[in-house]
Structures are given as C-alpha cells and as structure tokens.
Motif scaffolding. Structure first.
Motif, PDB file in Angstrom:
ATOM      1  N   CYS A 138       0.877  -1.104   0.120  1.00 14.36           N
ATOM      2  CA  CYS A 138      -0.141  -0.198  -0.111  1.00 14.36           C
ATOM      3  C   CYS A 138       0.887   1.421  -0.152  1.00 14.36           C
ATOM      4  N   ASN A 139       0.512   2.185  -0.840  1.00 15.88           N
ATOM      5  CA  ASN A 139       1.306   3.592  -0.702  1.00 15.88           C
ATOM      6  C   ASN A 139       0.418   4.636  -0.991  1.00 15.88           C
ATOM      7  N   PRO A 140       0.133   5.541   0.190  1.00 19.43           N
ATOM      8  CA  PRO A 140       0.602   5.242   1.585  1.00 19.43           C
ATOM      9  C   PRO A 140       0.220   3.984   2.133  1.00 19.43           C
ATOM     10  N   ASN A 141       0.906   3.448   2.971  1.00 20.84           N
ATOM     11  CA  ASN A 141       0.527   2.049   3.686  1.00 20.84           C
ATOM     12  C   ASN A 141      -0.606   2.400   4.523  1.00 20.84           C
ATOM     13  N   ASN A 142      -1.373   1.555   4.780  1.00 19.53           N
ATOM     14  CA  ASN A 142      -2.538   1.196   5.556  1.00 19.53           C
ATOM     15  C   ASN A 142      -2.090   0.129   6.455  1.00 19.53           C
ATOM     16  N   PRO A 143      -1.851   0.131   7.718  1.00 17.21           N
ATOM     17  CA  PRO A 143      -2.167   1.322   8.597  1.00 17.21           C
ATOM     18  C   PRO A 143      -1.207   2.435   9.273  1.00 17.21           C
ATOM     19  N   THR A 144       0.382   2.235   8.589  1.00 18.19           N
ATOM     20  CA  THR A 144       1.465   2.859   8.965  1.00 18.19           C
ATOM     21  C   THR A 144       1.531   4.278   8.563  1.00 18.19           C
ATOM     22  N   GLY A 145       1.063   4.609   7.251  1.00 15.77           N
ATOM     23  CA  GLY A 145       1.287   5.749   6.377  1.00 15.77           C
ATOM     24  C   GLY A 145       2.630   5.778   5.964  1.00 15.77           C
ATOM     25  N   ALA A 146       3.454   4.688   6.029  1.00 12.22           N
ATOM     26  CA  ALA A 146       4.757   4.528   5.062  1.00 12.22           C
ATOM     27  C   ALA A 146       4.605   4.883   3.697  1.00 12.22           C
ATOM     28  N   MET A 147       5.672   5.494   2.967  1.00 10.19           N
ATOM     29  CA  MET A 147       5.497   5.893   1.628  1.00 10.19           C
ATOM     30  C   MET A 147       6.915   5.153   1.015  1.00 10.19           C
ATOM     31  N   VAL A 148       6.629   4.792  -0.247  1.00 10.75           N
ATOM     32  CA  VAL A 148       7.712   4.414  -1.376  1.00 10.75           C
ATOM     33  C   VAL A 148       7.790   5.460  -2.313  1.00 10.75           C
ATOM     34  N   ALA A 149       8.844   5.896  -2.720  1.00 18.19           N
ATOM     35  CA  ALA A 149       9.077   6.848  -3.598  1.00 18.19           C
ATOM     36  C   ALA A 149       8.756   6.035  -5.069  1.00 18.19           C
TER      37      ALA A 149
END
Length: 336
Positions: A138-149
């Motif tokens: 997931c981008n942003p990740n659910n649940p942490t909000g982590a992002m990948v460029a």
C-alpha cells in the motif's frame, strides 16, 4: 472472514450501547462524504453496462491512461490472486509488505500462493531476489502511512516484469498525497495500481474502485469479474464525484488540516503516531486496554493484535467528536 474497522453493529451488541451513541473512528474513511445527488431513475431500471463516462472521469482524476471500474478495490484484491493462478497454472512466490491491510496477504494465501510478509525497509532486497514473483504494498501504507518513492516503485515493477511478475500498488489512501502515485505509468507491463472512491470521497458504501494496468491484464480481469459489476447508481454518483474539482480541492485542504490536528492531539498525550490525512496509527504497548477504554467511552477505534499490537484512529466528524476524543484521551493519560 477477517475483522475490519467499521464493524459498529458488533460493537453496539457487545457493549450494549446503541449505534447512535458511538463515535466511530475505526476506519480511515472521510467522515464528511461527497454530497451525492439522487441518481436518475434509469440507473435503477437498466442493467449497468460499462460506463465510458465513468472511465473518462476516473482517468482524468487519477491521471491514468486506462482504468477498469470494480466493485470496490476489495473485488480486485480478491480477484488478482485467482487470475494470476489461472494465467500461470501454478502458485507464485509472493512478497507482501508488512504491516498492511490484511486482506492482501489473506487473499493471496487463500488462493494457494506462497506468501512472505516483509517489512517496508526490506522490500528493495526482497524484490532483488529472483524468487520474488509478485510484490504487494500500500502506498501510503494502511495502517502506518509509510511511503515508497515512485522511482523505486517503477524500478521494482520493471524488475518484476522482466521475470513475468507483478507489482501491485494499493493507492486507496493516495488522494491527499501529491507526487507519489504511479497511476500514470500503470499501462507498463507488470504494474497494477488500485484506487478507491471509498476513502477520500467518503463513499465506502458505493462499492466503487478502479484498477490501472496494461490492457491485456485489464481485459482478463474484466472477464474474470463478469458483467454488470458496477451498479447504475454507483456509476452516476462516482462520475459526479470524480469530476467535482472544487469539492475535491476544498476537501483535500480540510483533511490535511484535520489530519495534522489529530497527529498533534495524540502527541499531546505522549503518543508518537504516523499515518495520513485520514488516519493515525501507532504501535501501542497496551493496545487491547486502550481499545477497551475507548469503547467504554463510546469511541470505536481499530485494534491491531498482530505483532506488537497497534491502534488506528480516523477523524472525528465534528467538533463534538473532537471534544469527546480529547476527554477520553485525558482519562487514558491520567489512569493510574
């Protein structure tokens, strides 16, 4: 069936509190949905053939070359593992980013694929291993909000495509984030992008989402899902929402402001959270106790029990909800 947020009926029965007396923060859905007009009468009467107007509106909004409308991204999450098995005639070696929306790993495992869950920080190494055939995140990740460029995602997609693999990017919470979507590149082999109308537009009950991918895969997915998968009312309401630029701009700014407010409120109580404009998450050491304390106050939050455990909170719908949450957090902080 996995447990998800939004299960307010179950909470009402368990705690003996009527639905009307709950503050539901258990999802990341916009608490103030798009003001949908009533659909035209023919939306109820006619069989819902595929809508070119809906596809055009979605492609313009998501900046995608082509999209397939699906009955919520959950329909695609369930179908893609089955479609992969049908096309390859054997299970795949699948890497799923962790933690993540649990249906991803669940659906790939249920279809018989070999699933390995990998932390976001280790995804690059996992993709480089030739055994990895499918990567899901997931981008942003659910649940942490982590992002990948995006440049990393496109590099991973090319690596996987070179060995006949897929990169599945769930962008369900991407509407409030600029510059991270890879929808514009979804025609490239091996890249599959999921988008949702349920989160940002607050129309989860509409059951409408989109899949971006190369034309042969979209055609195969459409054939797998079958005819009339998007109701007539969903087509009309979805088209209107996707075309309403003034509402989108105002809502995006409101959500960003309120997301920052929620982050700051949690910080005031010593909670170091992360997330998106629509939710905040943290690895709570006493997650079950926090969940129970909020429930006793009539606030329904999302409890994560896997791993170290965590809590996710969505946005209150009004000022009364903010006050109620503040008071409950005060009681939690002062417990002794």
């Amino acid at each position: 069936m996995l447990e998800h947020g939004g299960n307010l009926d179950a909470a009402a029965r368990h705690y003996g509190r009527p639905r009307s007396d709950w503050l539901d923060l258990s999802t990341g859905i916009n608490p103030r949905p798009y003001p949908a007009a009533a659909p035209a009468a023919h939306a109820w009467h006619r069989l819902p053939e595929p809508s070119h107007a809906l596809e055009q509106a979605a492609c313009a909004y998501y900046d995608a070359p082509r999209l397939l409308a699906v009955a919520g991204t959950q329909a695609a999450i369930q179908a893609l593992p089955q479609l992969r098995l049908q096309q390859q005639r054997r299970p795949a070696q699948v890497v799923v980013a962790a933690p993540i929306y649990a249906e991803h790993a669940h659906c790939w495992r249920r279809a018989g694929h070999a699933v390995r869950e990998v932390a976001y920080a280790d995804l690059d190494q996992a993709v480089r291993e030739t055994s990895c055939e499918v990567l899901v995140l997931c981008n942003p990740n659910n649940p942490t909000g982590a992002m990948v460029a995006p440049e990393d995602l496109l590099r991973w997609a090319a690596l996987l495509a070179g060995r006949g693999g897929w990169l599945v990017v769930d962008e369900a919470f991407g509407d409030t984030v600029n510059g991270y979507s890879v929808c514009a590149h979804s025609h490239q082999p091996g890249l599959i992008v999921l988008r949702s109308v349920g989160k940002f537009f607050g129309l989860a009950g509409l059951r409408l989402g989109f899949v971006g991918a190369a034309a042969p895969l979209l055609d195969a997915l459409a054939d797998w899902l079958g005819p009339w998968s998007i109701s007539g009312p969903a087509q009309q309401i979805g088209s209107a929402a996707l075309l309403d630029r003034p509402w989108q701009a105002a809502t995006r700014q409101t959500l960003l402001t309120e997301g920052a407010r929620l982050h700051a409120l949690l910080a005031q109580h010593g909670i170091r959270a992360s997330g998106t404009a629509l939710f905040q998450w943290w690895p709570e050491a006493q997650a079950p106790a926090f969940h129970e304390a909020m429930a006793r106050a009539g606030i329904w939050v999302r409890l994560f029990t896997r791993g170290a455990g965590g809590i996710r909170l969505g946005l209150p719908p009004d000022e009364a909800g903010w006050v109620r949450l503040q008071e409950a957090l005060n009681r939690w902080s002062q417990r002794g």
